[in-house]
Design a protein around this motif. Sequence first.
Motif, PDB file in Angstrom:
ATOM      1  N   ARG A 157      -2.796   4.148  11.565  1.00 46.94           N
ATOM      2  CA  ARG A 157      -2.176   5.364  11.016  1.00 46.94           C
ATOM      3  C   ARG A 157      -3.169   6.518  10.898  1.00 46.94           C
ATOM      4  NH1 ARG A 157       3.320   5.527  10.422  1.00 46.94           N
ATOM      5  NH2 ARG A 157       2.965   6.830   8.622  1.00 46.94           N
ATOM      6  N   ARG A 158      -4.377   6.305  11.391  1.00 49.94           N
ATOM      7  CA  ARG A 158      -5.439   7.323  11.402  1.00 49.94           C
ATOM      8  C   ARG A 158      -5.795   7.833  10.006  1.00 49.94           C
ATOM      9  NH1 ARG A 158      -6.652   8.488  16.617  1.00 49.94           N
ATOM     10  NH2 ARG A 158      -5.055   8.181  18.166  1.00 49.94           N
ATOM     11  N   ARG A 159      -5.798   6.932   9.047  1.00 48.92           N
ATOM     12  CA  ARG A 159      -6.247   7.274   7.699  1.00 48.92           C
ATOM     13  C   ARG A 159      -7.778   7.240   7.700  1.00 48.92           C
ATOM     14  NH1 ARG A 159      -2.300   9.786   7.082  1.00 48.92           N
ATOM     15  NH2 ARG A 159      -0.332   8.694   7.068  1.00 48.92           N
ATOM     16  N   ALA A 168       0.836  -1.197   0.000  1.00 49.06           N
ATOM     17  CA  ALA A 168       0.000   0.000   0.000  1.00 49.06           C
ATOM     18  C   ALA A 168       0.871   1.247   0.000  1.00 49.06           C
ATOM     19  CB  ALA A 168      -0.921  -0.004   1.220  1.00 49.06           C
ATOM     20  N   THR A 169       0.227   2.377  -0.281  1.00 45.72           N
ATOM     21  CA  THR A 169       0.896   3.673  -0.270  1.00 45.72           C
ATOM     22  C   THR A 169       0.038   4.650   0.512  1.00 45.72           C
ATOM     23  OG1 THR A 169       1.741   3.244  -2.493  1.00 45.72           O
ATOM     24  CG2 THR A 169       1.827   5.503  -1.735  1.00 45.72           C
ATOM     25  N   GLU A 170       0.674   5.398   1.392  1.00 43.10           N
ATOM     26  CA  GLU A 170      -0.051   6.442   2.112  1.00 43.10           C
ATOM     27  C   GLU A 170      -0.064   7.696   1.243  1.00 43.10           C
ATOM     28  OE1 GLU A 170       0.377   6.227   6.651  1.00 43.10           O
ATOM     29  OE2 GLU A 170       2.305   5.486   5.894  1.00 43.10           O
ATOM     30  N   VAL A 171      -1.275   8.201   0.998  1.00 45.24           N
ATOM     31  CA  VAL A 171      -1.450   9.383   0.166  1.00 45.24           C
ATOM     32  C   VAL A 171      -2.402  10.316   0.903  1.00 45.24           C
ATOM     33  CG1 VAL A 171      -2.116  10.247  -2.103  1.00 45.24           C
ATOM     34  CG2 VAL A 171      -1.245   7.922  -1.883  1.00 45.24           C
ATOM     35  N   GLY A 172      -1.851  11.382   1.483  1.00 46.69           N
ATOM     36  CA  GLY A 172      -2.697  12.289   2.251  1.00 46.69           C
ATOM     37  C   GLY A 172      -3.364  11.542   3.385  1.00 46.69           C
ATOM     38  N   LYS A 182     -12.120   4.996  13.684  1.00 46.40           N
ATOM     39  CA  LYS A 182     -11.099   5.664  14.477  1.00 46.40           C
ATOM     40  C   LYS A 182     -11.465   5.566  15.952  1.00 46.40           C
ATOM     41  CE  LYS A 182      -9.326   8.823  11.076  1.00 46.40           C
ATOM     42  NZ  LYS A 182      -9.064  10.201  10.730  1.00 46.40           N
ATOM     43  N   PRO A 183     -10.469   5.590  16.839  1.00 42.62           N
ATOM     44  CA  PRO A 183     -10.749   5.490  18.257  1.00 42.62           C
ATOM     45  C   PRO A 183     -11.820   6.504  18.682  1.00 42.62           C
ATOM     46  CG  PRO A 183      -8.400   5.391  17.873  1.00 42.62           C
ATOM     47  CD  PRO A 183      -9.057   5.713  16.549  1.00 42.62           C
TER      48      PRO A 183
END
Length: 188
Positions: A117-119, A79-83, A182-183
Amino acid sequence: MSDWNAASSSLLVRAGRETDAPLLPDVERSAAQAFLQVPGLEWIAADDVTSEAEHRAAIRAGASWVAEISRELVGFAVATEVGDALHLEELSVRFDAQGRGVGAALMRNVIDFAVLRRRSVVTLTTFRDLPFNEAFYSRFGFLTLTRDRLSARLRDILSQEELLGMPPDRRCAMSLNLEREKPGGGER
């Protein structure tokens, strides 16, 4: 072909390691054999795969996971993190290990990573109407996006795929909204 049985062996999903990189292109080639059964897409079985160098870069970036059964590498996800998004670039399971829960375990790991990662969203592109593509991801809550719901990034990815020979009428983009995961954001 391996002589293992997933039912009696332990499945392990872990972060990819540099030493895995040389093995991952062969896993992807094996996974692509599933397309030999799909009219019009048989060519994918002989198409290019992610290179060892690209796998090394993904491993260094920390968004690469592998699946093992009895210490034998049988699948991977990159995967890739984007924004605020995590984009699933590739999920491949060796042909002889397909249908044994390996892809599902990898997908759960990708989603867990995105939550950690909070995405806010996980995105991907895939083939429509194939049980091991669009239908598979739908089981995890991914929704197929209509053209008017595509971000510029996803439109660009689909356009690039078309330039590489992917039939645009058979491709789609999907997303999984993680806001509720999210938490403090509700049930998962």
